[in-house]
Design a protein around this motif. Structure first.
Motif, PDB file in Angstrom:
ATOM      1  N   ILE A   1       5.639   1.027 -13.595  1.00 24.47           N
ATOM      2  CA  ILE A   1       7.067   0.910 -13.295  1.00 24.47           C
ATOM      3  C   ILE A   1       7.834   2.172 -13.661  1.00 24.47           C
ATOM      4  N   SER A   2       7.590   2.739 -14.824  1.00 30.62           N
ATOM      5  CA  SER A   2       8.382   3.895 -15.266  1.00 30.62           C
ATOM      6  C   SER A   2       8.198   5.084 -14.327  1.00 30.62           C
ATOM      7  N   SER A   3       6.982   5.328 -13.874  1.00 36.03           N
ATOM      8  CA  SER A   3       6.751   6.472 -12.989  1.00 36.03           C
ATOM      9  C   SER A   3       7.386   6.246 -11.622  1.00 36.03           C
ATOM     10  N   TRP A   4       7.305   5.019 -11.112  1.00 36.71           N
ATOM     11  CA  TRP A   4       7.929   4.734  -9.820  1.00 36.71           C
ATOM     12  C   TRP A   4       9.456   4.800  -9.932  1.00 36.71           C
ATOM     13  N   ARG A   5       9.981   4.369 -11.062  1.00 32.90           N
ATOM     14  CA  ARG A   5      11.433   4.426 -11.232  1.00 32.90           C
ATOM     15  C   ARG A   5      11.917   5.871 -11.286  1.00 32.90           C
ATOM     16  N   GLN A   6      11.175   6.714 -11.957  1.00 36.54           N
ATOM     17  CA  GLN A   6      11.548   8.126 -12.006  1.00 36.54           C
ATOM     18  C   GLN A   6      11.454   8.749 -10.617  1.00 36.54           C
ATOM     19  N   ARG A   7      10.418   8.368  -9.885  1.00 40.92           N
ATOM     20  CA  ARG A   7      10.281   8.881  -8.517  1.00 40.92           C
ATOM     21  C   ARG A   7      11.466   8.443  -7.656  1.00 40.92           C
ATOM     22  N   PHE A   8      11.878   7.189  -7.794  1.00 41.99           N
ATOM     23  CA  PHE A   8      13.018   6.685  -7.036  1.00 41.99           C
ATOM     24  C   PHE A   8      14.297   7.428  -7.439  1.00 41.99           C
ATOM     25  N   THR A   9      14.473   7.634  -8.722  1.00 36.00           N
ATOM     26  CA  THR A   9      15.668   8.325  -9.219  1.00 36.00           C
ATOM     27  C   THR A   9      15.762   9.730  -8.636  1.00 36.00           C
ATOM     28  N   ASP A  10      14.646  10.458  -8.681  1.00 39.06           N
ATOM     29  CA  ASP A  10      14.623  11.807  -8.110  1.00 39.06           C
ATOM     30  C   ASP A  10      14.827  11.750  -6.592  1.00 39.06           C
ATOM     31  N   GLY A  11      14.174  10.773  -5.964  1.00 48.71           N
ATOM     32  CA  GLY A  11      14.302  10.638  -4.510  1.00 48.71           C
ATOM     33  C   GLY A  11      15.719  10.305  -4.095  1.00 48.71           C
ATOM     34  N   LEU A  12      16.405   9.485  -4.881  1.00 52.23           N
ATOM     35  CA  LEU A  12      17.786   9.136  -4.555  1.00 52.23           C
ATOM     36  C   LEU A  12      18.687  10.361  -4.627  1.00 52.23           C
ATOM     37  N   ASP A  13      18.457  11.221  -5.609  1.00 54.40           N
ATOM     38  CA  ASP A  13      19.238  12.462  -5.692  1.00 54.40           C
ATOM     39  C   ASP A  13      19.048  13.300  -4.422  1.00 54.40           C
TER      40      ASP A  13
ATOM     41  N   ARG B   1       0.879  -1.171   0.000  1.00 49.94           N
ATOM     42  CA  ARG B   1       0.000   0.000   0.000  1.00 49.94           C
ATOM     43  C   ARG B   1       0.925   1.232   0.000  1.00 49.94           C
ATOM     44  N   THR B   2       1.614   1.380  -1.113  1.00 51.51           N
ATOM     45  CA  THR B   2       2.769   2.277  -1.150  1.00 51.51           C
ATOM     46  C   THR B   2       2.385   3.744  -1.012  1.00 51.51           C
ATOM     47  N   LEU B   3       1.323   4.171  -1.666  1.00 49.15           N
ATOM     48  CA  LEU B   3       0.927   5.575  -1.567  1.00 49.15           C
ATOM     49  C   LEU B   3       0.485   5.918  -0.154  1.00 49.15           C
ATOM     50  N   GLU B   4      -0.229   5.006   0.481  1.00 46.20           N
ATOM     51  CA  GLU B   4      -0.626   5.226   1.873  1.00 46.20           C
ATOM     52  C   GLU B   4       0.613   5.257   2.769  1.00 46.20           C
ATOM     53  N   ALA B   5       1.586   4.416   2.456  1.00 49.74           N
ATOM     54  CA  ALA B   5       2.834   4.401   3.223  1.00 49.74           C
ATOM     55  C   ALA B   5       3.535   5.757   3.109  1.00 49.74           C
ATOM     56  N   ILE B   6       3.599   6.287   1.897  1.00 51.45           N
ATOM     57  CA  ILE B   6       4.255   7.586   1.690  1.00 51.45           C
ATOM     58  C   ILE B   6       3.550   8.676   2.487  1.00 51.45           C
ATOM     59  N   ASP B   7       2.219   8.625   2.523  1.00 51.80           N
ATOM     60  CA  ASP B   7       1.460   9.600   3.310  1.00 51.80           C
ATOM     61  C   ASP B   7       1.850   9.526   4.780  1.00 51.80           C
ATOM     62  N   CYS B   8       2.020   8.313   5.296  1.00 51.48           N
ATOM     63  CA  CYS B   8       2.441   8.148   6.692  1.00 51.48           C
ATOM     64  C   CYS B   8       3.841   8.709   6.910  1.00 51.48           C
TER      65      CYS B   8
ATOM     66  N   LEU C   1      11.457   9.063   0.356  1.00 56.05           N
ATOM     67  CA  LEU C   1      12.169   9.298  -0.896  1.00 56.05           C
ATOM     68  C   LEU C   1      12.421   8.030  -1.697  1.00 56.05           C
ATOM     69  N   LEU C   2      12.622   6.889  -1.024  1.00 49.95           N
ATOM     70  CA  LEU C   2      13.136   5.702  -1.713  1.00 49.95           C
ATOM     71  C   LEU C   2      12.206   4.490  -1.703  1.00 49.95           C
ATOM     72  N   VAL C   3      11.066   4.580  -1.039  1.00 49.96           N
ATOM     73  CA  VAL C   3      10.188   3.409  -0.997  1.00 49.96           C
ATOM     74  C   VAL C   3       9.695   3.059  -2.409  1.00 49.96           C
ATOM     75  N   LEU C   4       9.626   1.772  -2.679  1.00 50.67           N
ATOM     76  CA  LEU C   4       9.147   1.268  -3.971  1.00 50.67           C
ATOM     77  C   LEU C   4       8.034   0.261  -3.743  1.00 50.67           C
ATOM     78  N   PRO C   5       7.122   0.120  -4.689  1.00 49.69           N
ATOM     79  CA  PRO C   5       6.143  -0.967  -4.574  1.00 49.69           C
ATOM     80  C   PRO C   5       6.842  -2.325  -4.596  1.00 49.69           C
ATOM     81  N   ILE C   6       6.239  -3.286  -3.940  1.00 51.87           N
ATOM     82  CA  ILE C   6       6.745  -4.657  -3.985  1.00 51.87           C
ATOM     83  C   ILE C   6       6.181  -5.369  -5.216  1.00 51.87           C
TER      84      ILE C   6
END
Length: 755
Positions: A312-324, A274-281, A300-305
């Protein structure tokens, strides 16, 4: 109380709760001090707000000049008022309360005694003296004073609550409950009475009653922190995470005490996908505590399981930006708070990144370099630059000291393939040291211990592990897996041996500058494989591992033991569900279309949410071709090792996952004579089963593309004779696949060459 003063105190109290208060330039505080200094019109009508603000200010900054001015103004106000009304017991009592907040106990007691001399039946003064006795640990004296207050004023609720507290400490639970119930009857709006009663009911396992009282307490007093935390604890214990999060969200003010709870709930939701809910927390945790380490990292770095289509592409971009952002923030913190930076890499790894099916080199290097910098700053003593004395080894015939570090020296996918290298090593030339960093042990742990010369079991203690490794003066340090557990990643980011290597237990580059070589198999790697690794790639023969052939059960179970039909064509696909990408779901439905008796077996995730999401994905894919998924798919609970082998022996075909091939699972399936259908991809991790079939010289079930994969799977299901021919070809070359010595000898030759 003066309306103006009351308004100013409300402003101060609210700003303190919201953490926006600044004493140095606070206009409301300055005006309140001025009003208290000038006000001489008798007693303040309600001292509770003055005491509340004074208490908040003293917690905020007890030594601030303006807050000291406010404290002194409160005292002077009452001193002037007492000068005007010297026989007012109430004024003496209120001044005593001010001194109590200022922790000037002797003066407070003098004020309370003076109040009682003026008004011997003054119940509130006895209550206040009882509170001082309680603070000083004089519990029997406190009980006497609370009982005296109740005797003087049976309708005074507060002493009942404090008396109940002391009775509960004495083990007089029922008496305590009775007094709290009386307090509630006396003052139904007394939130603390409900909260304290709930605490005792929790201790006596009367949870449902406690919940009712806590809910009442919070209705009466929404900012009652203790009650909210107690109710949160109940919801957590009962695993009612949604209720717990709702309760946190309802709090009028984001208390710092909520930060850990929000972060913890975010972690739970992340594991449930429940990744979006996790991010909200995580975001809410950061509101409560802006520099909360775990929440910052996970936000910044949480990903769906498990993914749904096109995510996938949107989550990967989010991770890339978050890692920076993560790298920038941690790098800044490293300059001022090394411990904080260390904590930021201790809780998680980027484990799920590799399951997106893309080249992770740049991201892994960026993260790996950060981990290395953080570890070097915190543990400079473990960044030893040393070299092997080759002449010493030659002259003294000294053995090469070879160390292995892992959190998984037990029955685990990440290390099962390591055991063969230990069993078949040249014992005259190599001395093996194992460092096991987890607490769990099993039969495989015993095997690892037997096959090592020195076995060090040091659970979860980085410094003790590193000290032991350095003391052993290794020539080479090998990590069977890096990236699955944070502790292993941290250790690998240090320089504990002259040469440090990693195997493909977690088949992706580590990105760590401290790992020199990556051991892989020549048959698994594509021609351009060097471009996928930060380490120097070492292509060992075949799979690059010596995998012990599983010992199969002597007696065989029947399909009925697993509620399976003898007439079904059983396709076993036994990967963790996060390996299955949504773009490949249609393959199972297309096979089912052409093999009417097909039955696909998967294994459930530990999270029911993830299992249900995977089921819904398959349900949609099967519905597209007008099939009911329930007729074709079974998701089984995880089996123990023996029953897992039995199931393999009863299946007809093993379907390898696309995008991330099965390693242990494919080797186990082949040992059970299951034909394997696989489609090799771009990276080593999706070419494992392909390499196995190359060793077995069975190219027949290696697909060229997805459509060919479907075609092969359908034919294996429908053509029993061809299936048997494939099995016979595989059996001939089992000896070439299992317990392979060629890779062990090549690895040993490599060790000789680099030292």
């Amino acid at each position: 109380m003066s309306p103006n003063l009351n308004h100013l105190l409300e402003i101060i109290s609210t700003s303190l709760k919201l953490k926006t208060f600044r004493a140095s330039d606070n206009t409301a505080l300055s005006e309140a001090i001025e009003l208290l200094t000038d006000h001489v019109a008798g007693s303040i009508e309600d001292i509770s707000l003055v005491l509340q603000v004074l208490r908040q200010l003293l917690i905020f900054s007890p030594h601030d000049r303006q807050i000291t001015n406010f404290s002194e103004a409160c005292v002077r106000y009452y001193e002037r008022s007492i000068d005007l009304h010297p026989t007012s017991a109430k004024l003496h009592w209120e001044l005593g309360n001010i001194y109590t907040e200022l922790k000037q106990i002797d003066r407070a007691v003098d004020c309370y005694d003076r109040a009682l001399s003026l008004k011997p039946e003054f119940a509130e003064a006895y209550f206040s003296l009882g509170n001082i006795d309680l603070q000083l640990g004089k519990e029997l004296e406190a009980i006497d004073k609370f009982e005296r207050a109740i005797q003087l004023n049976p309708n005074f609720a507060k002493p009942y609550v404090n008396l109940a507290y002391l009775q509960s400490k004495q083990g007089k639970i029922e008496e305590s409950i009775v007094n709290l119930q009386i307090a509630i009857q006396t003052d139904p709006s007394f939130a603390e009475a409900y909260g304290n009663l709930a605490s005792i009911l929790i201790r006596t396992q009367r949870i449902d009653e406690a919940v009712v009282h806590l809910q009442t307490a919070l209705t009466l007093k929404p900012d009652y922190l203790a009650a909210r935390l107690n109710l949160l604890g109940i919801w957590e214990w009962q695993e009612k995470i949604d209720r717990a999060i709702e309760l946190l969200n309802q709090a009028p003010i984001p208390e710092i005490d909520f930060a850990d709870r929000y972060a913890n709930f975010g972690g739970i939701l992340a594991k449930q996908n429940r990744t979006l809910e996790a991010i909200d927390c995580f975001e809410r945790a950061l509101v409560c505590q802006p520099n909360h380490v775990y929440a910052m990292r996970m936000k910044l770095l949480v990903l769906p399981i498990l993914y749904d289509t096109s995510e996938i592409s949107s989550w990967r971009q989010r991770f890339t930006d978050g890692l920076d952002q993560f790298v920038e923030h941690v790098s800044q913190m490293l300059e001022v708070d090394r411990a904080w930076a260390l904590e930021s890499i201790q809780s998680e790894t980027n484990f799920y990144l590799v399951y997106q099916g893309q080249n992770d080199l740049d991201l892994q290097v960026k993260y790996g370099q950060l981990v290395h910098r953080v570890m070097a700053a915190n543990y400079p003593q473990y960044m030893i630059q040393q070299s092997v004395d080759r002449q010493d080894l030659t002259i003294t015939n000294k053995k090469i000291r070879l160390g292995y570090v892992s959190t998984y020296f037990r029955f685990h996918a990440g290390t099962r393939s390591t055991l063969g290298a230990l069993q078949h090593r040249n014992r005259e030339e190599f001395e093996v040291y194992l460092y096991y960093t987890d607490r769990k042990t099993d039969f495989m742990t015993q095997e690892f211990e037997r096959e090592s010369d020195f076995f060090h079991h040091i659970p979860a203690n980085l410094e003790a592990i590193c000290d032991r490794i350095i003391a052993d003066q290794l020539d080479i340090l090998v990590f069977p897996d890096i990236g699955m557990h944070p502790l292993t990643t941290q250790i690998a980011a240090l320089r504990l041996a002259p040469i440090q290597c990693v195997c493909w237990g977690h088949p992706v580059t580590t990105g760590l500058p401290t790992i020199d070589y990556f051991f892989s198999g020549e048959l698994m790697e594509p021609e351009d494989a060097d471009l996928h690794y930060a380490e120097a790639l070492v292509r060992l023969p075949k799979l690059g591992v010596s995998y012990p052939k599983p010992v199969l059960p002597v007696t065989r179970k029947q399909r009925s033991d697993f509620n399976l039909n003898d007439a079904s064509i059983i396709y076993l696909s036994s990967q963790s569900l996060f390996k299955y990408l949504p773009q490949h779901d249609y393959i199972f439905a297309q096979i089912a279309q052409q093999v009417s008796q097909s039955k696909f077996i998967f294994f459930a995730s530990q999270s029911t949410d993830i299992t249900e999401q995977f089921w819904r994905r398959l349900e949609q894919s099967f519905a597209i071709v007008n099939l009911d998924v329930k007729d074709f798919v079974v998701i089984m609970s995880r089996l123990d090792w023996e029953n897992y082998l039995h199931l393999n022996l009863l299946a007809d075909v093993f379907l390898d996952s696309l995008g991330f091939s099965g390693g242990n699972t494919a080797l186990d399936a082949i040992a059970c004579n299951l034909p394997v259908v696989t489609l090799p991809g771009e990276f080593m991790r999706d070419r494992l089963a392909y390499a196995m079939l190359r060793v077995l010289e069975v190219p027949d079930s290696i697909a060229r593309d997805r459509e060919d994969y479907i075609k092969i799977a359908v034919r294996l299901g429908r053509d029993r004779q061809w299936r048997q021919e494939i099995i016979q070809k595989m059996q001939i070359h089992h000896v070439d696949l299992y317990d392979d010595l060629s890779c062990v000898r090549a690895m040993e030759e490599f060790y000789r060459s680099v030292i």
